[in-house]
Structure formats: structure tokens, C-alpha cells
Design a protein around this motif. Structure first.
Motif, mmCIF file in Angstrom:
data_model
loop_
_atom_site.group_PDB
_atom_site.id
_atom_site.type_symbol
_atom_site.label_atom_id
_atom_site.label_comp_id
_atom_site.label_asym_id
_atom_site.label_seq_id
_atom_site.Cartn_x
_atom_site.Cartn_y
_atom_site.Cartn_z
ATOM 1 N N LEU A 1 44.271 40.010 52.023
ATOM 2 C CA LEU A 1 43.640 41.271 52.430
ATOM 3 C C LEU A 1 42.119 41.175 52.400
ATOM 4 N N ALA B 1 39.687 38.985 53.095
ATOM 5 C CA ALA B 1 38.856 38.546 54.215
ATOM 6 C C ALA B 1 38.851 39.552 55.373
ATOM 7 N N PRO B 2 40.013 40.011 55.854
ATOM 8 C CA PRO B 2 39.971 41.026 56.924
ATOM 9 C C PRO B 2 39.251 42.301 56.482
ATOM 10 N N LEU B 3 39.469 42.680 55.235
ATOM 11 C CA LEU B 3 38.791 43.871 54.704
ATOM 12 C C LEU B 3 37.282 43.672 54.757
ATOM 13 N N VAL C 1 32.460 35.435 57.736
ATOM 14 C CA VAL C 1 33.134 36.236 56.708
ATOM 15 C C VAL C 1 34.002 35.340 55.836
ATOM 16 N N MET D 1 35.645 41.714 56.691
ATOM 17 C CA MET D 1 35.161 41.708 58.071
ATOM 18 C C MET D 1 35.051 43.128 58.616
ATOM 19 N N VAL D 2 36.071 43.941 58.339
ATOM 20 C CA VAL D 2 36.031 45.322 58.805
ATOM 21 C C VAL D 2 34.830 46.041 58.206
#
Lengths: 156, 254
Positions: free
Chosen positions: B87, B89-91, B73, B93-94
Motif C-alpha cells: 500500500l 508506494a501507491p499511497l 516514488v 504516489m497519490v
């Protein structure tokens, strides 16, 4: 296909999931990933440095060995030179000593010859006087005949 | 087939019905919500478990798996997005993991969850949340809101200028504005409908396969299941990729 309140529920679920990941999942994991990356990079760097040091050390070994060989050669050469000189000196000294001994012996010999000659001379004088006395059947006065004797002895 | 006396039309219809409460707009699809929330909780719990037990030493199998996903990701995000937001990258991935896991629900036999739940008196149950447009639009609308938010906060007044002058130049501003508005508003629709269409079609094909006699089902069923694993991976990736692309477009001037 119907859009209804479910959409709002899904929106909230998605928002909470993203928030949770952003807050509690992503930071620790990426933190440790970065840390490991740093560790690995440092390890690789250290390995490269060690390799460089090893190469330098090898070079140093070669140069030290060269120097040592050179100095050993030098020492051997010096020793050789010195030994030749010592032998030469000893030879010279021996020759001198020998010459001196020979000269001294020669001197002693000469002196002894002289002394013997003197003694023989004086004895010869007496012998001559004694012989002449025997011949003349009388005592000759050695002192009176001194001059003649001296002349005779000198002739011998 | 769950009940042999059903006609095929009724069978398909039966599988197309959501488990609902309420009526009209105030309807809740309990199946979509419960499955997606269940998956979200599992996912969050799993990721949190990994995060808590994470260490910088040699990773274990699970940690390694998560690290692979996170690296993947992150690489994808870094390729397209050059802003500072933490925000994205985590978004991304989710988005990827959630869509992937919701798609995986299709691999359960189509009658499994409905039949089990029927024992508890539940009439209808659709087990794939992404085959429900509510789920896909929820994600695409969230992303659309973020796109609008970033467009406004980062570009400020230059956004207005951009809306009027691009892409046809300042003299055609009356064309530029509707063009740009259309471009922006189309994004959430394409995002949501692409995923929904793929998942809905996939589910439908599983249902059609399930209507065959049991001794025929095995071959097409396994072929489609294997193919479906590919489809959900691609759909999850496409959704994630477009999320990142849209958000980075919101950060940069055209």
C-alpha cells in the motif's frame, strides 16, 4: 480556518483515489516496469555472454592458426625429407644400375674376345697348316701334325 | 481586481470565502470538494489510461513521464521503508501527485475561476483545495489512521511495551506514555498545517499581487508563480516523504 463535513468528503475522495491507484494503476505499471527491467538485464547479460564467447573464439582462432602453421611447417619438413630421400634412393639405384650395365658389358666383351681368340686360333692352325703345305709343296695330314699344331697354337 | 469599487480588505475577504452549503459542522465546502474530486478523477483517469496502454517496450512520452514519477516514488519508498506492505508506494504516489496537482490550481489567475463562475451565479469560489485545512487534514488523518493501524497490527503487544519504555527507559514510564502519545498525535497536525500554511500563504500572495495595477502585476506575478511551482513540488515531496517515514516508523520498533 474551519473544520467541517468537507473533511469527511475529502477523506472519502482520498480513500477512493488511493484504492483506485492501488488496485488499477500501480500493479500493471510496476508489472511492466519489472518486465522491462528483466528484459534489459537479460539483454545486458546476453551481450556480456556474447562478448565472452567472442573473446573465447578469438583465442581459439589464434590457437588454431598456430596449430595450422605448425602442421604446415611439419608437412613441408616431411616433404623435404621425403624428397631428399627419394633423390638419394634414385641416385643409389642409378649408380647400381650403371655398375650392373658396365659389368654386363665388360662380361660380354670378355666373352667375345675369348670366342674371337678361339676362332682366330683355329683359323690360325689351318692357316699354319696351309702355309706349311705350300712351303713343303705337299699335303700335310692335319691329323698327323695335330700334336705339333696344338703346341704351336698354344704358343700364340 | 474583480470589481473596482471594492476596498482591498473586502477584496481579500471575498477571496477567502468558500462556496458552502449547510451550516455549522454540517457545512460542505463545494469549491474544495469539486476541485479536488475533479483533479482526483483526472489523475485517476490519466494514470489508468497509462496503465492500460502500458507496455514493456520503448515507452512513449506520457508513459515515460509516469514511469519517472513511479520510479522516483518507489526509490523514495525503498530507501526508508523495508516492510512488505504494497500500500505504501501507491499511497505515497497519490499523495505526491494529488497535492502537486491541487497546488497547481494556484497558478490559475486568482480571479479566473471565481469570475467565470460568477457568470453562473456562484458567489464565492476558492480554487486551491490544499489552502483549505479540510483537504490537508483529510490526508493527514488518513495517514494517521494507517499509522495507528500498522502500529497495532504489526507490533501487537510490543507496542504497549514500547509506549511505556521508550524513549526514557522503563523507570520513567509515566513520562514515556504521554510523550509518545504527544509524538504520535502531533504528526497529523504538523503534516496538515505545514501544507495548509504554505498553500494559504501562496494564495494570499497571489491575491495581493492581483490587487496591484495590471502593469505592475506581471513581474511579481510571474516571479511568484515560478517560485510557487517550486513550493508545491517541495510541499508535495515533503508530505509524501513524511508519509513514508511515519508509516515505516509504524512498522519498525524504535
Amino acid at each position: 480556518m474551519e473544520i467541517n463535513l468537507t473533511l469527511v468528503g475529502q477523506l472519502l475522495t482520498f480513500a477512493v483515489l488511493v484504492w483506485f491507484t492501488l488496485r488499477y494503476v500501480w500493479p500493471p505499471i510496476t508489472h511492466y516496469l519489472a518486465e522491462r527491467e528483466k528484459t534489459i538485464a537479460a539483454g545486458l547479460e546476453a551481450a556480456a555472454a556474447a562478448q565472452r564467447e567472442l573473446a573465447a573464439a578469438e583465442q581459439q582462432v589464434v590457437s588454431l592458426l598456430g596449430e595450422a602453421k605448425q602442421s604446415a611447417n611439419h608437412i613441408v619438413e616431411e616433404a623435404n625429407k621425403r624428397s631428399t630421400r627419394i633423390v638419394e634412393e634414385a641416385r643409389l639405384a642409378a649408380r647400381e644400375e650403371g655398375q650392373r650395365i658396365v659389368a654386363a658389358a665388360r662380361e660380354d666383351f670378355g666373352r667375345e674376345v675369348g670366342e674371337t681368340r678361339e676362332a682366330l686360333r683355329s683359323q690360325l692352325g689351318q692357316l699354319a697348316v696351309a702355309g706349311a703345305s705350300k712351303i713343303l709343296r705337299r699335303n700335310l695330314d692335319v691329323n698327323a701334325q695335330k700334336e705339333l699344331l696344338a703346341e704351336f697354337v698354344a704358343e700364340i | 481586481m474583480s470589481t473596482p469599487e471594492m476596498t482591498s480588505g473586502a477584496y481579500i475577504q471575498h477571496h477567502m470565502e468558500h462556496l458552502t452549503v449547510g451550516s455549522g459542522f454540517w457545512t460542505l465546502h463545494l469549491d474544495t470538494l469539486s476541485v479536488s474530486i475533479f483533479i482526483a478523477v483526472l489523475l485517476a483517469g490519466f494514470l489508468r489510461y497509462i496503465a492500460v496502454h502500458m507496455h514493456a517496450g520503448v515507452p512513449g512520452r506520457l508513459q515515460n513521464m509516469v514511469e519517472v514519477v513511479i520510479n522516483f516514488v518507489q526509490d523514495t519508498v525503498n530507501e526508508t521503508y523495508h516492510g512488505k506492505s504494497t500500500l505504501i508506494a501507491p499511497l505515497a504516489m497519490v499523495v505526491f501527485l494529488w497535492i502537486f496537482c491541487m497546488g497547481l490550481m494556484d497558478l490559475l489567475p486568482v480571479d479566473f475561476l471565481p469570475n467565470v463562475l460568477q457568470l453562473f451565479g456562484v458567489g464565492h469560489f476558492r480554487s486551491v483545495p490544499t489552502a483549505d485545512p479540510n483537504a490537508t487534514f483529510a490526508m493527514s488523518i488518513s495517514i494517521f489512521i494507517l499509522v495507528v493501524f500498522y502500529n497495532i497490527t504489526i507490533k501487537g503487544w510490543s507496542l504497549g511495551v514500547e509506549m511505556l519504555t521508550k524513549p526514557f527507559g522503563p523507570y520513567l514510564f509515566f513520562l514515556n506514555l504521554p510523550f509518545r502519545l504527544l509524538e504520535e498525535f502531533v504528526k497529523p497536525f504538523t503534516l496538515a498545517l505545514r501544507l495548509f500554511g504554505n498553500m494559504f500563504a501562496g494564495e494570499l500572495i497571489f491575491i495581493l499581487i492581483a490587487m496591484m495595477p495590471w502593469w505592475v502585476q506581471v513581474l511579481p506575478g510571474s516571479i511568484w508563480a515560478i517560485f510557487h511551482i517550486l513550493v508545491i513540488t517541495i510541499q508535495a515531496f515533503v508530505f509524501m516523504m513524511l508519509t513514508v517515514v511515519y508509516l515505516s516508523m509504524a512498522h519498525e520498533t524504535h
